[in-house]
Design a protein around this motif. Structure first.
Motif, PDB file in Angstrom:
ATOM      1  N   GLY A 186       0.821  -1.216   0.000  1.00  0.00           N
ATOM      2  CA  GLY A 186       0.000   0.000   0.000  1.00  0.00           C
ATOM      3  C   GLY A 186       0.849   1.258   0.000  1.00  0.00           C
ATOM      4  O   GLY A 186       0.496   2.255  -0.642  1.00  0.00           O
ATOM      5  N   CYS A 187       1.978   1.221   0.701  1.00  0.00           N
ATOM      6  CA  CYS A 187       2.898   2.359   0.682  1.00  0.00           C
ATOM      7  C   CYS A 187       3.426   2.599  -0.737  1.00  0.00           C
ATOM      8  O   CYS A 187       3.570   3.743  -1.171  1.00  0.00           O
ATOM      9  N   GLY A 188       3.682   1.515  -1.458  1.00  0.00           N
ATOM     10  CA  GLY A 188       4.126   1.645  -2.846  1.00  0.00           C
ATOM     11  C   GLY A 188       3.048   2.266  -3.728  1.00  0.00           C
ATOM     12  O   GLY A 188       3.337   3.108  -4.581  1.00  0.00           O
ATOM     13  N   VAL A 189       1.811   1.872  -3.516  1.00  0.00           N
ATOM     14  CA  VAL A 189       0.688   2.446  -4.280  1.00  0.00           C
ATOM     15  C   VAL A 189       0.560   3.940  -3.973  1.00  0.00           C
ATOM     16  O   VAL A 189       0.398   4.766  -4.880  1.00  0.00           O
ATOM     17  N   ILE A 190       0.642   4.282  -2.697  1.00  0.00           N
ATOM     18  CA  ILE A 190       0.559   5.689  -2.299  1.00  0.00           C
ATOM     19  C   ILE A 190       1.700   6.496  -2.917  1.00  0.00           C
ATOM     20  O   ILE A 190       1.489   7.602  -3.420  1.00  0.00           O
ATOM     21  N   LEU A 191       2.896   5.931  -2.900  1.00  0.00           N
ATOM     22  CA  LEU A 191       4.052   6.617  -3.488  1.00  0.00           C
ATOM     23  C   LEU A 191       3.836   6.875  -4.973  1.00  0.00           C
ATOM     24  O   LEU A 191       4.110   7.963  -5.477  1.00  0.00           O
ATOM     25  N   ARG A 192       3.308   5.877  -5.682  1.00  0.00           N
ATOM     26  CA  ARG A 192       3.025   6.075  -7.113  1.00  0.00           C
ATOM     27  C   ARG A 192       1.996   7.189  -7.315  1.00  0.00           C
ATOM     28  O   ARG A 192       2.119   8.005  -8.232  1.00  0.00           O
ATOM     29  N   LYS A 193       0.977   7.227  -6.465  1.00  0.00           N
ATOM     30  CA  LYS A 193      -0.041   8.282  -6.590  1.00  0.00           C
ATOM     31  C   LYS A 193       0.553   9.658  -6.310  1.00  0.00           C
ATOM     32  O   LYS A 193       0.208  10.632  -6.984  1.00  0.00           O
ATOM     33  N   PHE A 194       1.442   9.747  -5.317  1.00  0.00           N
ATOM     34  CA  PHE A 194       2.116  11.022  -5.065  1.00  0.00           C
ATOM     35  C   PHE A 194       2.962  11.419  -6.279  1.00  0.00           C
ATOM     36  O   PHE A 194       2.954  12.576  -6.691  1.00  0.00           O
ATOM     37  N   THR A 195       3.683  10.449  -6.838  1.00  0.00           N
ATOM     38  CA  THR A 195       4.542  10.722  -7.991  1.00  0.00           C
ATOM     39  C   THR A 195       3.722  11.227  -9.177  1.00  0.00           C
ATOM     40  O   THR A 195       4.151  12.131  -9.895  1.00  0.00           O
ATOM     41  N   GLN A 196       2.549  10.655  -9.363  1.00  0.00           N
ATOM     42  CA  GLN A 196       1.676  11.036 -10.478  1.00  0.00           C
ATOM     43  C   GLN A 196       0.805  12.249 -10.163  1.00  0.00           C
ATOM     44  O   GLN A 196       0.025  12.681 -11.008  1.00  0.00           O
ATOM     45  N   GLY A 197       0.924  12.784  -8.954  1.00  0.00           N
ATOM     46  CA  GLY A 197       0.117  13.945  -8.560  1.00  0.00           C
ATOM     47  C   GLY A 197      -1.339  13.620  -8.329  1.00  0.00           C
ATOM     48  O   GLY A 197      -2.199  14.503  -8.417  1.00  0.00           O
ATOM     49  N   GLN A 198      -1.637  12.366  -7.999  1.00  0.00           N
ATOM     50  CA  GLN A 198      -3.022  11.933  -7.830  1.00  0.00           C
ATOM     51  C   GLN A 198      -3.425  11.720  -6.374  1.00  0.00           C
ATOM     52  O   GLN A 198      -4.561  11.335  -6.107  1.00  0.00           O
ATOM     53  N   MET A 199      -2.538  11.956  -5.424  1.00  0.00           N
ATOM     54  CA  MET A 199      -2.867  11.714  -4.020  1.00  0.00           C
ATOM     55  C   MET A 199      -3.649  12.896  -3.467  1.00  0.00           C
ATOM     56  O   MET A 199      -3.196  14.034  -3.549  1.00  0.00           O
ATOM     57  N   GLN A 200      -4.815  12.607  -2.915  1.00  0.00           N
ATOM     58  CA  GLN A 200      -5.692  13.651  -2.404  1.00  0.00           C
ATOM     59  C   GLN A 200      -5.871  13.607  -0.881  1.00  0.00           C
ATOM     60  O   GLN A 200      -6.610  14.401  -0.334  1.00  0.00           O
ATOM     61  N   ARG A 201      -5.255  12.662  -0.207  1.00  0.00           N
ATOM     62  CA  ARG A 201      -5.455  12.533   1.243  1.00  0.00           C
ATOM     63  C   ARG A 201      -4.669  13.618   1.996  1.00  0.00           C
ATOM     64  O   ARG A 201      -3.638  14.088   1.532  1.00  0.00           O
ATOM     65  N   SER A 202      -5.162  13.948   3.169  1.00  0.00           N
ATOM     66  CA  SER A 202      -4.555  15.020   3.969  1.00  0.00           C
ATOM     67  C   SER A 202      -3.403  14.492   4.823  1.00  0.00           C
ATOM     68  O   SER A 202      -3.266  13.288   5.035  1.00  0.00           O
ATOM     69  N   HIS A 203      -2.630  15.429   5.340  1.00  0.00           N
ATOM     70  CA  HIS A 203      -1.531  15.062   6.234  1.00  0.00           C
ATOM     71  C   HIS A 203      -2.071  14.420   7.503  1.00  0.00           C
ATOM     72  O   HIS A 203      -1.414  13.551   8.080  1.00  0.00           O
ATOM     73  N   VAL A 204      -3.274  14.767   7.930  1.00  0.00           N
ATOM     74  CA  VAL A 204      -3.872  14.156   9.120  1.00  0.00           C
ATOM     75  C   VAL A 204      -4.148  12.673   8.859  1.00  0.00           C
ATOM     76  O   VAL A 204      -3.886  11.823   9.713  1.00  0.00           O
ATOM     77  N   TRP A 205      -4.646  12.351   7.676  1.00  0.00           N
ATOM     78  CA  TRP A 205      -4.897  10.954   7.331  1.00  0.00           C
ATOM     79  C   TRP A 205      -3.592  10.153   7.392  1.00  0.00           C
ATOM     80  O   TRP A 205      -3.553   9.047   7.928  1.00  0.00           O
ATOM     81  N   PHE A 206      -2.525  10.750   6.860  1.00  0.00           N
ATOM     82  CA  PHE A 206      -1.237  10.047   6.868  1.00  0.00           C
ATOM     83  C   PHE A 206      -0.660   9.929   8.276  1.00  0.00           C
ATOM     84  O   PHE A 206       0.045   8.973   8.565  1.00  0.00           O
ATOM     85  N   ARG A 207      -0.963  10.845   9.156  1.00  0.00           N
ATOM     86  CA  ARG A 207      -0.525  10.711  10.554  1.00  0.00           C
ATOM     87  C   ARG A 207      -1.172   9.486  11.191  1.00  0.00           C
ATOM     88  O   ARG A 207      -0.535   8.753  11.945  1.00  0.00           O
ATOM     89  N   TRP A 208      -2.436   9.243  10.885  1.00  0.00           N
ATOM     90  CA  TRP A 208      -3.112   8.038  11.393  1.00  0.00           C
ATOM     91  C   TRP A 208      -2.590   6.789  10.691  1.00  0.00           C
ATOM     92  O   TRP A 208      -2.384   5.749  11.325  1.00  0.00           O
ATOM     93  N   PHE A 209      -2.391   6.886   9.378  1.00  0.00           N
ATOM     94  CA  PHE A 209      -1.853   5.763   8.592  1.00  0.00           C
ATOM     95  C   PHE A 209      -0.501   5.325   9.153  1.00  0.00           C
ATOM     96  O   PHE A 209      -0.180   4.138   9.167  1.00  0.00           O
ATOM     97  N   ASN A 210       0.265   6.277   9.639  1.00  0.00           N
ATOM     98  CA  ASN A 210       1.594   6.021  10.184  1.00  0.00           C
ATOM     99  C   ASN A 210       1.562   5.153  11.445  1.00  0.00           C
ATOM    100  O   ASN A 210       2.565   4.546  11.799  1.00  0.00           O
ATOM    101  N   GLU A 211       0.437   5.094  12.112  1.00  0.00           N
ATOM    102  CA  GLU A 211       0.349   4.342  13.371  1.00  0.00           C
ATOM    103  C   GLU A 211       0.170   2.839  13.155  1.00  0.00           C
ATOM    104  O   GLU A 211       0.433   2.045  14.060  1.00  0.00           O
ATOM    105  N   ALA A 212      -0.291   2.422  11.991  1.00  0.00           N
ATOM    106  CA  ALA A 212      -0.586   1.002  11.741  1.00  0.00           C
ATOM    107  C   ALA A 212       0.616   0.083  11.977  1.00  0.00           C
ATOM    108  O   ALA A 212       0.473  -0.934  12.663  1.00  0.00           O
ATOM    109  N   PRO A 213       1.813   0.381  11.436  1.00  0.00           N
ATOM    110  CA  PRO A 213       2.922  -0.551  11.672  1.00  0.00           C
ATOM    111  C   PRO A 213       3.341  -0.623  13.141  1.00  0.00           C
ATOM    112  O   PRO A 213       3.810  -1.664  13.598  1.00  0.00           O
ATOM    113  N   VAL A 214       3.149   0.460  13.878  1.00  0.00           N
ATOM    114  CA  VAL A 214       3.474   0.432  15.315  1.00  0.00           C
ATOM    115  C   VAL A 214       2.572  -0.572  16.024  1.00  0.00           C
ATOM    116  O   VAL A 214       3.036  -1.401  16.816  1.00  0.00           O
TER     117      VAL A 214
END
Length: 142
Positions: free
Chosen positions: A99-127
Motif C-alpha cells: 500500500g505504501c508503494g501504491v501511495i508513493l506512485r499516486k504522489f509521484t503522479q500527482g493523484q494523491m488527495q489525502r490530507s496530512h492528518v490521514w497520513f498521521r493516522w496511517f503512520n500508526e498502523a505498523p506500530v
C-alpha cells in the motif's frame, strides 16, 4: 539456527524502520504547498529511495522467517494459535508495504488527495502491528 534468528531480527527491525519512516515522508508530502516543486521532488526522491531500500530489507526478513518457521515446525498442533495470528500480521504488513508503494506512485503522479492528518493516522498502523507481533511471539497467549 541462532544466526538465522539473529539475522531475522536485524532484517525485521530494519524493515520496520522503513515502515515507520516512509509514512512520515507522506505526511510531509501531503503538506507541501502547490508551488513548492523543489521540496516536493526532494521528498519524492527520499520516499522512492526508502521504499526501494525497505523492499530489499523485507525480502531477507521474510525469507529468514519462513526458514525458521519451517525448521521449527511452529504452528502445528495445539497451543500454536499465536503463530497463526502472527502470520496474519505478517500478511497485513506485506499489504501495508504494498500500500505504501501504491501511495508513493499516486504522489509521484500527482493523484494523491489525502490530507496530512490521514497520513498521521496511517503512520500508526505498523506500530500497532509490531506491538501485536512481539506480544504474540513473546507471550504466546494462545
Amino acid at each position: 539456527m541462532l544466526w538465522i534468528k539473529a539475522l531475522h531480527i536485524v532484517f525485521i527491525a530494519s524493515w520496520f524502520a522503513g515502515l515507520f519512516y516512509l509514512p512520515r515522508i507522506f505526511v510531509n508530502l501531503a503538506m507541501v504547498e502547490p508551488g513548492s516543486v523543489a521540496e516536493r521532488e526532494r521528498l519524492l526522491l527520499m520516499a522512492r529511495k526508502l521504499y526501494r531500500f525497505m523492499t530489499i530489507l523485507a525480502i531477507p526478513a521474510l525469507a529468514l522467517g519462513l526458514w525458521l518457521w519451517l525448521y521449527y515446525g511452529i504452528g502445528k498442533g495445539p497451543g500454536q494459535g499465536w503463530m497463526h495470528a502472527k502470520l496474519a500480521i505478517v500478511v497485513a504488513l506485506m499489504g501495508y508495504h504494498h500500500g505504501c508503494g501504491v501511495i508513493l506512485r499516486k504522489f509521484t503522479q500527482g493523484q494523491m488527495q489525502r490530507s496530512h492528518v490521514w497520513f498521521r493516522w496511517f503512520n500508526e498502523a505498523p506500530v500497532l502491528m509490531m506491538l501485536a507481533a512481539v506480544i504474540l511471539v513473546v507471550v504466546k497467549p494462545f
